[in-house]
Design a protein around this motif. Structure first.
Motif, PDB file in Angstrom:
ATOM      1  N   PRO A  52       1.230  -0.692   0.520  1.00  0.00           N
ATOM      2  CA  PRO A  52      -0.622  -0.602  -0.167  1.00  0.00           C
ATOM      3  C   PRO A  52       0.784   1.467   0.235  1.00  0.00           C
ATOM      4  CG  PRO A  52       0.158  -0.699   1.906  1.00  0.00           C
ATOM      5  CD  PRO A  52       0.713  -2.326   1.235  1.00  0.00           C
ATOM      6  N   GLU A  56      -0.904   4.536   0.982  1.00  0.00           N
ATOM      7  CA  GLU A  56      -1.166   5.510   2.183  1.00  0.00           C
ATOM      8  C   GLU A  56      -1.737   4.456   2.907  1.00  0.00           C
ATOM      9  OE1 GLU A  56      -4.194   8.277   0.758  1.00  0.00           O
ATOM     10  OE2 GLU A  56      -2.814   8.683  -1.334  1.00  0.00           O
ATOM     11  N   LEU A  57      -2.423   5.141   3.883  1.00  0.00           N
ATOM     12  CA  LEU A  57      -2.546   4.333   5.412  1.00  0.00           C
ATOM     13  C   LEU A  57      -4.302   5.319   5.454  1.00  0.00           C
ATOM     14  CD1 LEU A  57      -0.076   4.025   7.917  1.00  0.00           C
ATOM     15  CD2 LEU A  57      -1.423   2.370   6.087  1.00  0.00           C
ATOM     16  N   THR A  58      -5.228   3.728   6.197  1.00  0.00           N
ATOM     17  CA  THR A  58      -6.678   4.431   6.041  1.00  0.00           C
ATOM     18  C   THR A  58      -6.395   4.983   7.653  1.00  0.00           C
ATOM     19  OG1 THR A  58      -7.485   2.264   6.944  1.00  0.00           O
ATOM     20  CG2 THR A  58      -7.901   2.642   5.346  1.00  0.00           C
ATOM     21  N   ALA A  59      -7.582   6.043   7.669  1.00  0.00           N
ATOM     22  CA  ALA A  59      -7.856   6.400   9.396  1.00  0.00           C
ATOM     23  C   ALA A  59      -6.967   5.017  10.146  1.00  0.00           C
ATOM     24  CB  ALA A  59      -8.963   7.501  10.055  1.00  0.00           C
ATOM     25  N   GLU A  60      -7.744   4.306  10.142  1.00  0.00           N
ATOM     26  CA  GLU A  60      -8.329   2.810  10.403  1.00  0.00           C
ATOM     27  C   GLU A  60      -6.844   2.066  11.215  1.00  0.00           C
ATOM     28  OE1 GLU A  60      -9.955  -0.939  11.015  1.00  0.00           O
ATOM     29  OE2 GLU A  60     -11.642  -0.008  10.102  1.00  0.00           O
ATOM     30  N   GLN A  61      -6.542   2.250   9.371  1.00  0.00           N
ATOM     31  CA  GLN A  61      -4.699   1.495   9.573  1.00  0.00           C
ATOM     32  C   GLN A  61      -4.102   2.717  10.792  1.00  0.00           C
ATOM     33  OE1 GLN A  61      -4.426   1.399   5.667  1.00  0.00           O
ATOM     34  NE2 GLN A  61      -4.796  -0.724   5.575  1.00  0.00           N
ATOM     35  N   LYS A  62      -3.651   3.787  10.201  1.00  0.00           N
ATOM     36  CA  LYS A  62      -2.968   4.422  11.381  1.00  0.00           C
ATOM     37  C   LYS A  62      -2.890   4.768  13.225  1.00  0.00           C
ATOM     38  CE  LYS A  62      -3.106   8.393   6.932  1.00  0.00           C
ATOM     39  NZ  LYS A  62      -2.593   9.064   7.678  1.00  0.00           N
TER      40      LYS A  62
END
Length: 110
Positions: free
Chosen positions: A23, A25-31
């Protein structure tokens, strides 16, 4: 002397599919998941293997350095979870392991 043509099975002749791309970019959930993981202990070591059984020389050296200084630390085996392994590189903007976090902030890597 005649030579026979080599017959290659169709499956063998097909091009290999590459692994999915990492990936970018990270999603807000992943962050949020990675933030919580980095804050599990005041000092966290993300390494290959465990302090008791490191799976790379750099991970061994960092675990030994922390231990020899009497620093209590938590650890996470990044080989056990590919999403954490790839995601933490984006989260920290540091491409290699091991990585040491203090109070949830990247202190450095090796």
């Amino acid at each position: 002397m005649a030579t026979a043509a080599l017959q290659v099975p169709a499956a063998a002749a097909a091009p290999k599919q590459s692994a999915p791309a990492a990936p970018t970019e990270l999603t807000a959930e992943q962050k949020e998941q990675l933030r919580k993981l980095a804050q599990q202990q005041p000092v966290m070591l993300f390494m290959k293997g465990s302090p008791e059984a490191p799976r790379c020389g750099f991970s061994r050296k960092v675990a030994e350095a922390l231990s020899s200084e009497g620093i209590s630390f938590g650890s996470f085996d990044i080989l056990s979870d590919e999403s954490v392994r790839q995601g933490l590189k984006l989260y920290s903007q540091w491409p290699t392991y091991p990585q040491v976090y203090v109070q949830g902030e990247l202190l450095g890597g090796c």
